[in-house]
Design a protein around this motif. Structure first.
Motif, PDB file in Angstrom:
ATOM      1  N   HIS A   1      32.008 -11.183   6.019  1.00 29.81           N
ATOM      2  CA  HIS A   1      33.249 -10.499   6.419  1.00 29.81           C
ATOM      3  C   HIS A   1      33.418  -9.132   5.790  1.00 29.81           C
ATOM      4  O   HIS A   1      34.110  -8.289   6.332  1.00 29.81           O
ATOM      5  N   GLU A   2      32.863  -8.946   4.599  1.00 29.64           N
ATOM      6  CA  GLU A   2      33.040  -7.661   3.924  1.00 29.64           C
ATOM      7  C   GLU A   2      31.678  -7.037   3.659  1.00 29.64           C
ATOM      8  O   GLU A   2      30.644  -7.721   3.704  1.00 29.64           O
ATOM      9  N   ASN A   3      31.695  -5.771   3.339  1.00 27.98           N
ATOM     10  CA  ASN A   3      30.454  -5.031   3.131  1.00 27.98           C
ATOM     11  C   ASN A   3      29.905  -5.310   1.727  1.00 27.98           C
ATOM     12  O   ASN A   3      29.994  -4.472   0.830  1.00 27.98           O
ATOM     13  N   VAL A   4      29.414  -6.555   1.531  1.00 24.76           N
ATOM     14  CA  VAL A   4      28.785  -6.900   0.252  1.00 24.76           C
ATOM     15  C   VAL A   4      27.322  -7.253   0.531  1.00 24.76           C
ATOM     16  O   VAL A   4      27.004  -7.793   1.608  1.00 24.76           O
ATOM     17  N   THR A   5      26.461  -6.939  -0.401  1.00 23.70           N
ATOM     18  CA  THR A   5      25.030  -7.226  -0.209  1.00 23.70           C
ATOM     19  C   THR A   5      24.808  -8.740  -0.257  1.00 23.70           C
ATOM     20  O   THR A   5      25.151  -9.375  -1.259  1.00 23.70           O
ATOM     21  N   PRO A   6      24.238  -9.345   0.797  1.00 23.24           N
ATOM     22  CA  PRO A   6      23.942 -10.783   0.718  1.00 23.24           C
ATOM     23  C   PRO A   6      22.968 -11.045  -0.427  1.00 23.24           C
ATOM     24  O   PRO A   6      21.965 -10.346  -0.554  1.00 23.24           O
ATOM     25  N   LEU A   7      23.289 -11.990  -1.277  1.00 19.94           N
ATOM     26  CA  LEU A   7      22.439 -12.311  -2.428  1.00 19.94           C
ATOM     27  C   LEU A   7      22.186 -13.806  -2.444  1.00 19.94           C
ATOM     28  O   LEU A   7      23.056 -14.603  -2.067  1.00 19.94           O
ATOM     29  N   PHE A   8      20.994 -14.174  -2.915  1.00 25.43           N
ATOM     30  CA  PHE A   8      20.614 -15.581  -2.925  1.00 25.43           C
ATOM     31  C   PHE A   8      20.018 -15.929  -4.281  1.00 25.43           C
ATOM     32  O   PHE A   8      19.619 -15.056  -5.048  1.00 25.43           O
ATOM     33  N   HIS A   9      19.966 -17.238  -4.546  1.00 23.28           N
ATOM     34  CA  HIS A   9      19.237 -17.691  -5.730  1.00 23.28           C
ATOM     35  C   HIS A   9      18.553 -19.002  -5.378  1.00 23.28           C
ATOM     36  O   HIS A   9      18.991 -19.725  -4.472  1.00 23.28           O
ATOM     37  N   GLU A  10      17.483 -19.282  -6.101  1.00 24.56           N
ATOM     38  CA  GLU A  10      16.721 -20.505  -5.837  1.00 24.56           C
ATOM     39  C   GLU A  10      17.040 -21.509  -6.940  1.00 24.56           C
ATOM     40  O   GLU A  10      16.955 -21.179  -8.125  1.00 24.56           O
ATOM     41  N   THR A  11      17.414 -22.722  -6.561  1.00 26.71           N
ATOM     42  CA  THR A  11      17.736 -23.740  -7.563  1.00 26.71           C
ATOM     43  C   THR A  11      16.437 -24.329  -8.109  1.00 26.71           C
ATOM     44  O   THR A  11      15.352 -24.104  -7.554  1.00 26.71           O
ATOM     45  N   GLU A  12      16.574 -25.125  -9.199  1.00 27.76           N
ATOM     46  CA  GLU A  12      15.372 -25.732  -9.803  1.00 27.76           C
ATOM     47  C   GLU A  12      14.647 -26.622  -8.810  1.00 27.76           C
ATOM     48  O   GLU A  12      13.442 -26.785  -8.864  1.00 27.76           O
ATOM     49  N   SER A  13      15.398 -27.196  -7.860  1.00 25.88           N
ATOM     50  CA  SER A  13      14.752 -28.064  -6.873  1.00 25.88           C
ATOM     51  C   SER A  13      14.200 -27.272  -5.677  1.00 25.88           C
ATOM     52  O   SER A  13      13.797 -27.849  -4.672  1.00 25.88           O
ATOM     53  N   GLY A  14      14.208 -25.911  -5.779  1.00 24.62           N
ATOM     54  CA  GLY A  14      13.570 -25.084  -4.752  1.00 24.62           C
ATOM     55  C   GLY A  14      14.448 -24.768  -3.562  1.00 24.62           C
ATOM     56  O   GLY A  14      13.974 -24.212  -2.571  1.00 24.62           O
ATOM     57  N   ILE A  15      15.733 -25.113  -3.638  1.00 23.97           N
ATOM     58  CA  ILE A  15      16.639 -24.822  -2.516  1.00 23.97           C
ATOM     59  C   ILE A  15      17.230 -23.426  -2.713  1.00 23.97           C
ATOM     60  O   ILE A  15      17.660 -23.075  -3.819  1.00 23.97           O
TER      61      ILE A  15
END
Ligand code: CP
Length: 358
Positions: A334-348
């Motif tokens: 909805h807003e102009n924010v950079t999509p950011l992700f992280h990987e959990t210990e279980s690889g998700i």
């Protein structure tokens, strides 16, 4: 600087300190009348609220401070398209601390990334409600005398119930917690809470279909409202809305000192006849919400410039133009924010803002 966006932003020691300070405030209210004189709190509520907003207001007034803000974002420059980040940056010039409720998941987190003053998440979509969690923990402590070694049943809407998600995360830090999940299929606890919180941290849980089959085991019964506003499909809401209703008949099998909690508001899920039962703790819970928010505001201001109370380290965040968060209620859509992700210990791979699986 310390913000409160998710219950896991605080260590168990910090949570215990807030709970204990809340108990001290309850026992010594007169000592706090001028504690935060000349300090100001902003309540920025983009979504309806009675308890959270007014308990923050009452908490700050009882500490001798002042409160400003809005309870309807349409009366602010949000209506002209101002972003969450710009709003937080602006309001931070006027106040010492900001409490924000927002229908979009991750909005308070976005505010915390730019704010010059502590941000408190007062509820973001179906994601988290950490000050309700502090309220719940103080209530459990006052009702039972302890938080460790309890069996707690969560009943009703465990899918959209942000108070449930936040409390389970917080309870994962305590010893001897058994969780019973009581819900229809449509409202089961999201998998990410089961895998990343319960399984990963060794929290014991089981899923059942009725209150009656487990009520005798419970020290706490945490009832929740089926949240009409979170359903995309009205028929689905109609099917499940009256799935679980607590009445005096069902309570006959409960322990004499079991505590009944509910974040409120309720609709049908607790019959009014239950209010007269001494185990009904939900209106005492409301009052505890004011005291714990008094404690939280004091501690956030005390910790603001103390490097030993900084935000916890998080896993590496990354931007990947090939991925996007599919949660339509996530702030990143909805807003102009950079999509950011992280990987959990279980690889998700999960969205940093709303925790949805990507
Ligand atoms: N418990 C709770 O968050 O209530 P309100 O929505 O009234 O703030």
């Amino acid at each position: 600087m310390k913000h409160l966006i998710d219950p896991t932003d605080f260590t168990k020691e910090e949570i215990d300190e807030i709970i204990e300070y809340g108990e001290y405030i309850i026992a010594n209210r007169e000592l706090f009348r001028d504690k935060l004189r000349y300090h100001k709190l902003a309540t920025l509520f983009y979504e309806p609220s009675t308890r959270t907003r007014l308990s923050f207001t009452s908490a700050m007034m009882e500490l001798g401070g002042n409160v400003l803000g809005f309870s309807d974002a349409r009366s602010s420059s949000v209506a002209k398209g101002e972003s969450v980040g710009d709003t937080a940056l602006t309001v931070g010039n006027f106040v010492d601390v900001i409490a924000m409720r927002h229908p979009l998941e991750g909005a308070p987190y976005v505010a915390s990334k730019v704010s010059k003053v502590p941000i408190i998440n007062a509820g973001d979509g179906s994601h988290a409600h950490p000050t309700q969690t502090l309220t719940d923990l103080l209530t459990i402590k006052r009702e039972l005398g302890h938080i460790d070694n309890i069996t707690i049943g969560f009943c009703g809407d465990l899918r959209f119930g942000r108070t449930v998600h936040s409390l389970i995360k917080a309870l994962s830090r305590y010893k001897g917690i058994d969780i019973v999940l009581i819900s229809p299929d449509e409202m089961r606890l999201p998998d990410y809470i089961k895998s990343d919180v319960c399984d990963k941290l060794g929290l014991r849980y089981k899923e059942v279909r009725s209150i009656e089959e487990v009520i005798g085991e419970l020290d706490v019964l945490y009832m929740t409202r089926v949240q009409k506003e979170r359903f995309l499909d009205e028929d689905e809401f109609e099917r499940v809305k009256d799935s679980f209703v607590l009445d005096c008949e069902k309570l006959k099998g409960a322990k004499p000192d079991m505590a009944i909690l509910h974040p409120l508001p309720r609709v049908n899920e607790i019959r009014q006849e239950v209010d007269a039962d001494p185990r009904a703790a939900y209106f005492r819970q409301v009052e505890n919400g004011k005291f714990v928010r008094m404690s939280l505001i004091c501690k956030l201001l005390e910790w603001k410039d103390d490097p030993s109370h900084s935000m916890p380290a998080h896993p590496e965040y990354f931007h990947d133009p090939g991925r996007h968060c599919r949660n339509t209620k996530c702030i990143c859509n909805h807003e102009n924010v950079t999509p950011l992700f992280h990987e959990t210990e279980s690889g998700i791979v999960r969205c940093v803002y709303c925790d949805s699986k990507v």
